[in-house]
Scaffold this active site. Structure first.
Site, PDB file in Angstrom:
ATOM      1  N   ASP A  10       0.862  -1.171   0.000  1.00 34.64           N
ATOM      2  CA  ASP A  10       0.000   0.000   0.000  1.00 34.64           C
ATOM      3  C   ASP A  10       0.909   1.235   0.000  1.00 34.64           C
ATOM      4  O   ASP A  10       2.117   1.126   0.242  1.00 34.64           O
ATOM      5  CB  ASP A  10      -0.882  -0.046   1.251  1.00 34.64           C
ATOM      6  CG  ASP A  10      -1.704   1.202   1.434  1.00 34.64           C
ATOM      7  OD1 ASP A  10      -2.395   1.603   0.482  1.00 34.64           O
ATOM      8  OD2 ASP A  10      -1.653   1.785   2.533  1.00 34.64           O
ATOM      9  N   ASP A  12      -0.262   5.170   1.058  1.00 35.05           N
ATOM     10  CA  ASP A  12      -0.514   6.135   2.131  1.00 35.05           C
ATOM     11  C   ASP A  12      -0.552   5.449   3.494  1.00 35.05           C
ATOM     12  O   ASP A  12      -1.356   4.548   3.730  1.00 35.05           O
ATOM     13  CB  ASP A  12      -1.828   6.871   1.879  1.00 35.05           C
ATOM     14  CG  ASP A  12      -1.758   7.771   0.655  1.00 35.05           C
ATOM     15  OD1 ASP A  12      -0.803   8.558   0.566  1.00 35.05           O
ATOM     16  OD2 ASP A  12      -2.653   7.681  -0.206  1.00 35.05           O
ATOM     17  N   GLU A  19      -0.878  11.031   5.324  1.00 36.84           N
ATOM     18  CA  GLU A  19      -2.280  11.390   5.526  1.00 36.84           C
ATOM     19  C   GLU A  19      -2.483  12.823   6.006  1.00 36.84           C
ATOM     20  O   GLU A  19      -3.511  13.433   5.710  1.00 36.84           O
ATOM     21  CB  GLU A  19      -2.948  10.408   6.492  1.00 36.84           C
ATOM     22  CG  GLU A  19      -3.072   8.989   5.955  1.00 36.84           C
ATOM     23  CD  GLU A  19      -3.964   8.862   4.719  1.00 36.84           C
ATOM     24  OE1 GLU A  19      -4.514   9.878   4.263  1.00 36.84           O
ATOM     25  OE2 GLU A  19      -4.096   7.739   4.216  1.00 36.84           O
ATOM     26  N   THR A 121      -5.015   5.736  -3.809  1.00 30.87           N
ATOM     27  CA  THR A 121      -4.755   7.124  -4.171  1.00 30.87           C
ATOM     28  C   THR A 121      -4.697   7.260  -5.686  1.00 30.87           C
ATOM     29  O   THR A 121      -4.567   6.278  -6.418  1.00 30.87           O
ATOM     30  CB  THR A 121      -3.452   7.631  -3.521  1.00 30.87           C
ATOM     31  OG1 THR A 121      -3.465   9.068  -3.497  1.00 30.87           O
ATOM     32  CG2 THR A 121      -2.213   7.159  -4.271  1.00 30.87           C
TER      33      THR A 121
END
Length: 250
Positions: A10, A12, A19, A121
């Site tokens: 992943d 973020d 974040e 994102t």
């Protein structure tokens, strides 16, 4: 035991604590469009349970008394503006990778383990992040934004990665920071190693094959909270990732 062919990350919260930049960008977008929204940290932490920026914004508008009911196209317009603000913040302030990330990526690439970025994102955000952190070219496959119809915890993005790389169940290990990501990885047939971020510390990760506060470095090993060698401090290298893989298969 199956061999380790891929590491799937992943972005973020997992590669870096991005974040806060996203939260600031959302709040600036709300002010620009005159929307009656302001996300403090507690509000944002709650809304992060909804993956995808447009989906998160739509939910917030629906929950806020007196907020306009925007069409999906209008939500997308606000989100495009937010993306522009985020990219400017990223260029201005930058962001540091979390402990151990750069080291593990380099080790995996040198060993011929495929690297996948699987993130909700936008592609623009992902590209700017990789460029700004010097990670461009590290990943064999980048899957971002609306590349699948449904976002995490739906396993679609990880199933797409499996198909693209021809992976059998268990031939990769997912690295995530959220419960939604954990569930997506497991449903797609991968063991999952979780390193919670600032906004996901209180989430439930009981199903994770390994749980650590970060990936660790030689001078800063990470305590294993759950999984192989629980109670010890480790540096998450490929050998440890293979232990996580073996833990999943037993």
């Amino acid at each position: 035991m199956v061999g380790l062919k891929a590491l799937l990350f992943d972005l973020d919260g997992t590669l870096a604590e991005t974040e806060e930049l996203h939260r600031e960008a959302f709040n600036r977008a709300f002010a620009h469009f005159g929307l009656p929204l302001y996300w403090d940290q507690d509000t944002y932490a709650r809304l992060l349970w909804t993956t995808g920026g447009k989906e998160r914004l739509k939910r917030a508008l629906e929950e806020t008394p007196g907020a306009p009911r925007l069409t999906w196209e209008e939500v997308a317009e606000v989100h495009r503006y937010k993306t522009g603000v985020y990219l400017e913040l990223l260029r201005t302030y930058g962001v540091a990778l979390r402990p151990g990330v750069r080291r593990l990526l380099a080790e995996a690439q040198e060993a011929g383990v495929k690297l996948v970025l699987a993130t909700t994102t936008s592609p623009e955000n992902a590209e700017a992040f990789l460029e700004g952190t010097g990670l461009k070219g590290r990943f064999s496959l980048v899957l971002a934004g609306d590349v699948v119809a449904r976002k995490k915890p739906d396993p679609g993005i990880y199933l797409l990665a499996r198909e693209a790389l021809g992976l059998a169940p268990g031939e990769g290990v997912v690295v995530e920071d959220s419960r939604n990501g954990l569930l997506a990885g497991l449903e797609a047939g991968f063991p999952v190693l979780v390193t919670p971020s600032l906004y996901t510390l209180d989430q439930d990760f009981r199903e994770a094959q390994a749980l650590l506060p970060h990936l660790g470095d030689r001078d800063n090993p990470a305590p294993v909270l759950q999984g192989p060698r629980a109670g010890e401090r480790v540096v998450v290298d490929l050998d440890y990732v293979k232990e996580v893989q073996a833990w999943w298969s037993t």
